[in-house]
Design a protein around this motif. Structure first.
Motif, short mmCIF file in Angstrom:
data_model
loop_
_atom_site.label_atom_id
_atom_site.label_comp_id
_atom_site.label_asym_id
_atom_site.label_seq_id
_atom_site.Cartn_x
_atom_site.Cartn_y
_atom_site.Cartn_z
N THR A 119 0.89 -1.27 0.02
CA THR A 119 0.00 -0.02 -0.14
C THR A 119 0.92 1.18 -0.20
O THR A 119 1.92 1.08 0.32
N LYS A 120 0.20 2.59 -0.27
CA LYS A 120 0.80 3.50 -0.28
C LYS A 120 -0.11 4.58 0.13
O LYS A 120 -1.30 4.38 0.61
N HIS A 130 -3.83 0.84 -2.65
CA HIS A 130 -3.06 0.00 -3.36
C HIS A 130 -1.94 0.88 -3.81
O HIS A 130 -2.14 1.61 -4.26
N ILE A 131 -0.68 -0.08 -3.93
CA ILE A 131 0.73 0.57 -4.39
C ILE A 131 0.32 0.80 -5.88
O ILE A 131 1.06 1.78 -6.21
N ASP A 132 -0.52 0.09 -6.76
CA ASP A 132 -0.63 0.33 -8.08
C ASP A 132 -1.45 1.20 -8.58
O ASP A 132 -1.77 1.53 -9.79
N ALA A 133 -2.36 1.70 -7.54
CA ALA A 133 -3.54 2.71 -7.83
C ALA A 133 -2.89 4.02 -8.52
O ALA A 133 -1.94 4.52 -8.07
N VAL A 134 -3.76 4.28 -9.49
CA VAL A 134 -3.47 5.65 -10.17
C VAL A 134 -4.39 6.59 -9.90
O VAL A 134 -4.35 7.98 -10.18
N ARG A 135 -5.47 6.31 -9.38
CA ARG A 135 -6.41 7.37 -8.77
C ARG A 135 -6.95 6.75 -7.27
O ARG A 135 -7.07 5.51 -7.11
N LEU A 144 -1.21 10.01 -10.84
CA LEU A 144 -0.11 9.93 -12.22
C LEU A 144 0.88 11.11 -12.06
O LEU A 144 2.16 11.00 -12.03
N GLU A 145 0.46 12.24 -11.60
CA GLU A 145 1.07 13.44 -11.33
C GLU A 145 2.30 13.27 -10.53
O GLU A 145 3.39 13.79 -10.73
N GLU A 146 2.07 12.19 -9.42
CA GLU A 146 3.02 12.16 -8.48
C GLU A 146 4.36 11.24 -9.22
O GLU A 146 5.58 11.74 -8.79
N ASN A 147 3.89 10.25 -9.81
CA ASN A 147 4.94 9.45 -10.55
C ASN A 147 5.85 10.46 -11.61
O ASN A 147 6.99 9.96 -11.86
#
Length: 149
Positions: A119-120, A130-135, A144-147
């Motif tokens: 998780t994040k 979830h670690i893979d969540a984009v929203r 997505l902007e964080e990445n």
């Protein structure tokens, strides 16, 4: 190299492997251990059991047929062999339990491996996602902007 020399070379390599040598040592020690257990059964346990049951297993036999050359079924020896096996299995079981407990007691403790996080934290609403969540499912912010930064 001829086939004969190659065969002998391969045999030497096989026989000198650690596993084969360990097996040979195990068979030799097992034979000696079997002699000890057989003596324990024959010389100590069978007479004690004979006191309580009145029977020495090694003398139990059944003559099949009649005459001087009639075959004899020595089932008492078979019962003795079963008792030897059970004693041997029990002693080996106890020895392995002792060795395993000593290994656990004296073995160096392994440091626990770090587990990758699953998780994040959302940077906007601070909820766990979830670690893979984009929203973010809570505040619906795009992550997505964080990445990209």
């Amino acid at each position: 190299m001829s086939k004969k020399k190659k065969f002998i070379s391969e045999f030497k390599q096989f026989i000198m492997r650690g596993n084969v040598m360990d097996l040979a040592v195990g068979v030799i020690i097992g034979g000696a251990f079997t002699a000890i257990v057989t003596s324990l059964n024959k010389d100590i346990l069978t007479p004690i059991l004979g006191i309580f049951g009145g029977t020495d297993f090694s003398n139990l036999k059944l003559t099949l047929g009649s005459g001087e050359n009639a075959p004899i079924l020595l089932y008492g020896n078979f019962i003795t062999a079963i008792i030897n096996f059970l004693i041997t299995a029990f002693v080996i079981f106890c020895l392995i339990k002792i060795v395993n407990s000593l290994n656990k007691k004296f073995a160096p403790k392994k440091e626990e491996e770090e587990v990758a996080p699953s998780t994040k934290e959302c940077t906007y609403c601070k909820s766990k996602i979830h670690i893979d969540a984009v929203r973010c499912p809570n505040c619906t912010s795009s992550l997505l902007e964080e990445n990209m930064e």
